[in-house]
Write an enzyme that holds these catalytic residues in place. Structure first.
Site, short mmCIF file in Angstrom:
data_model
loop_
_atom_site.label_atom_id
_atom_site.label_comp_id
_atom_site.label_asym_id
_atom_site.label_seq_id
_atom_site.Cartn_x
_atom_site.Cartn_y
_atom_site.Cartn_z
N GLN A 178 -4.41 -5.32 6.75
CA GLN A 178 -5.36 -6.24 6.13
C GLN A 178 -5.42 -7.61 6.81
O GLN A 178 -6.22 -8.45 6.40
CB GLN A 178 -5.01 -6.45 4.65
CG GLN A 178 -5.23 -5.24 3.79
CD GLN A 178 -6.69 -4.77 3.78
OE1 GLN A 178 -7.62 -5.54 4.05
NE2 GLN A 178 -6.89 -3.51 3.46
N ASP A 206 3.12 -4.55 8.02
CA ASP A 206 1.90 -3.76 7.89
C ASP A 206 0.72 -4.74 8.00
O ASP A 206 0.46 -5.52 7.08
CB ASP A 206 1.92 -3.05 6.53
CG ASP A 206 0.58 -2.42 6.17
OD1 ASP A 206 -0.39 -2.57 6.94
OD2 ASP A 206 0.51 -1.80 5.09
N HIS A 255 0.88 -1.18 0.00
CA HIS A 255 0.00 0.00 0.00
C HIS A 255 0.92 1.23 0.00
O HIS A 255 2.04 1.18 0.51
CB HIS A 255 -0.83 -0.04 1.28
CG HIS A 255 -1.94 0.95 1.36
ND1 HIS A 255 -1.75 2.26 1.74
CD2 HIS A 255 -3.27 0.82 1.13
CE1 HIS A 255 -2.91 2.90 1.75
NE2 HIS A 255 -3.86 2.04 1.38
N CYS A 268 -4.67 2.35 -3.75
CA CYS A 268 -3.46 2.94 -3.15
C CYS A 268 -2.28 1.98 -3.29
O CYS A 268 -1.47 1.84 -2.36
CB CYS A 268 -3.67 3.28 -1.68
SG CYS A 268 -4.95 4.50 -1.43
N LYS A 309 -10.65 -1.15 10.22
CA LYS A 309 -10.69 -2.40 9.42
C LYS A 309 -10.91 -3.60 10.33
O LYS A 309 -10.85 -4.75 9.90
CB LYS A 309 -9.38 -2.58 8.65
CG LYS A 309 -9.14 -1.50 7.58
CD LYS A 309 -7.87 -1.80 6.82
CE LYS A 309 -7.30 -0.58 6.12
NZ LYS A 309 -7.95 -0.25 4.87
N1 PMP Z 1 -1.74 -0.81 4.46
C1 PMP Z 1 -2.65 -1.58 3.87
C2 PMP Z 1 -2.24 -2.94 3.37
C3 PMP Z 1 -3.96 -1.12 3.71
O1 PMP Z 1 -4.87 -1.87 3.10
C4 PMP Z 1 -4.31 0.16 4.19
C5 PMP Z 1 -5.71 0.73 4.04
N2 PMP Z 1 -6.31 0.47 2.83
C6 PMP Z 1 -3.32 0.92 4.82
C7 PMP Z 1 -2.04 0.40 4.93
C8 PMP Z 1 -3.61 2.27 5.38
O2 PMP Z 1 -4.48 2.14 6.46
P1 PMP Z 1 -5.20 3.40 7.10
O3 PMP Z 1 -5.86 4.13 5.94
O4 PMP Z 1 -6.19 2.81 8.03
O5 PMP Z 1 -4.18 4.22 7.76
#
Ligand code: PMP
Length: 416
Positions: A213, A210, A133, A374, A236
């Site tokens: 997910q 990270d 991401h 993203c 999430k």
């Molecule tokens: N890393 C991953 C793998 C994600 O899917 C996301 C959110 N789509 C994020 C980071 C960022 O998370 P947040 O928007 O809750 O800060």
């Protein structure tokens, strides 16, 4: 619905009972029952979380860490109690290893800035992967630019799996940090984080996983993985938005300087000099998202009540069922076919652009995400501008995947 899906629904979880816990799921959208399949973006909230947040604000709200009166003492206890719940949920040794942030994005920025300031110098190297991401890409790029370090990238194969032999070649005594996701939000790949960590540690590098997910979809055990940092996002995990955090090993936290400074993170302030509090307070400057943290604690209670192993099994069965359905749809291909996957199906059709696809699905009451998620470097790797992504949670039913597959078929025909 096929026999398999009947057995999924019946044997692992009582999904109809679970759905009653989520008020939002019983509504109609455009005259059709809502089918919510954007759980990788954000998850819906069970009534126990909604009520906990409401009751806290209505009857128990107070500031934390500062007050010496009843409401504040009580709020502090609840806040620290939620930290303990998160620590237990992740398998951390000490509750103080969990630092609350606004979510994964802020958590990775915290680590990149603070760890980077202390440990990353000119000529050092940081490793990420090609399926990260942007939240686990841009902070490391910025750090590398600032410190004169080099960013290296683990390649991914056609199925969506990291090429581990190439990873090993990238590691060197110059590697300071390896930062990869546990589960890719764009493809659903579950990465071999334990092996990645072992290999990084062998060259003396630290590891950030990270977990945005993964946190709500599998049983976590940060000590078994042995990673140095592990991030999560409450929204999430069936908890309110605005809260998340990062687990870190205490000995690493202790050596790191603060990222955000101000109130609540100090030991002593004089006009000449400030000394800092011990972790986790050192990394939690300012009034934290108190209500949201309490809500996160309630969400963890809810998840534990169902059981993370059951959740993983059920979602895995949903994934297998959905994957079979999608493989039969002409003109659609799944992007990301790793052997180990979380409940995410990312797909592409040459006839319907993902943005048209999601509008079409919306007409049938189906909420899916279309875009680059993203993860633009991932889209570039697979030669697609974007994908449509159906991401499932334990409250989804096999019948909803049947409806999705029908709607996708109609859409492909419409645009062909
Ligand atoms: N890393 C991953 C793998 C994600 O899917 C996301 C959110 N789509 C994020 C980071 C960022 O998370 P947040 O928007 O809750 O800060």
């Amino acid at each position: 619905m096929s026999d398999t899906s009947v057995s999924i629904a019946g044997n692992i979880l009582d999904v109809e009972k679970i759905r009653k816990d989520f008020p939002i799921l019983s509504q109609s959208v455009r005259g059709k029952p809502l089918i919510y399949l954007d759980n990788a973006a954000t998850t819906q909230k069970p009534i126990s979380v909604i009520e906990r947040v409401h009751n806290f604000d209505a009857k128990e709200y107070g500031t934390v860490r500062r007050g010496t009166y009843k409401l504040s003492e009580q709020a502090t206890e609840l806040y620290e109690g939620a930290r303990q719940k998160v620590a237990d949920f992740m398998g951390a040794e000490k509750k103080g290893e969990v630092v609350f942030t606004s979510g994964t994005t802020q958590a990775i920025n915290l680590v990149a800035h603070s760890f980077g300031k202390r440990f990353v110098n000119e000529g050092d190297e940081i490793i990420i992967s090609n399926i990260e991401h942007h939240a686990n890409t841009v902070p490391w790029q910025v750090l590398c630019e600032e410190r004169g370090a080099r960013l290296k990238v683990i390649p991914v194969d056609d199925e969506g799996e990291l090429v581990m032999e190439e990873y090993e070649k990238l590691l060197s005594p110059k590697t300071r940090m390896v930062a990869v996701n546990h589960v890719s939000n764009a493809l659903g790949t579950i990465n071999p984080v334990k092996e990645i960590t072992q290999k990084a540690h062998a060259v003396g590098a630290r590891v950030l996983i990270d977990g945005a997910q993964s946190s709500a979809h599998m049983k976590l055990d940060v000590r078994d993985i042995d990673c140095d940092f592990y991030t999560f996002s409450g929204h999430k995990m069936y908890a309110p938005s605005g809260v998340g955090g990062v687990y870190g090993k205490m000995d690493v936290w202790e050596e790191m300087p603060p990222y955000v400074t101000g109130g609540d993170m100090i030991m002593q302030v004089t006009l000449e000099k400030t000394t800092y509090a011990k972790p986790p307070a050192r990394f939690e400057a300012g009034t934290p998202p108190i209500t949201q943290v309490i809500g996160l604690g309630a969400a963890i209670d809810y998840l534990n009540g169902i059981g993370m192993d059951k959740i993983a099994d059920y979602e895995n069965a949903l994934l297998e069922y959905g994957t079979r359905l999608f493989k039969e749809i002409e003109g659609v291909r799944i992007i990301g076919n790793a052997r180990s996957k979380a409940s995410i199906i990312s797909f592409f059709s040459d006839s319907a652009h993902p943005h048209d696809m999601v509008h079409f699905l919306d007409q049938d009451g189906i909420a899916c995400r279309g875009g680059h998620h993203c993860a633009q470097p991932t889209m570039i790797r697979y030669g697609v501008p974007a994908t449509t992504r159906a991401s499932m949670a334990f409250y989804n039913k096999p019948e909803e995947l049947d409806a999705l597959a029908e709607s996708v078929k109609k859409c492909v025909q419409f645009f062909s």
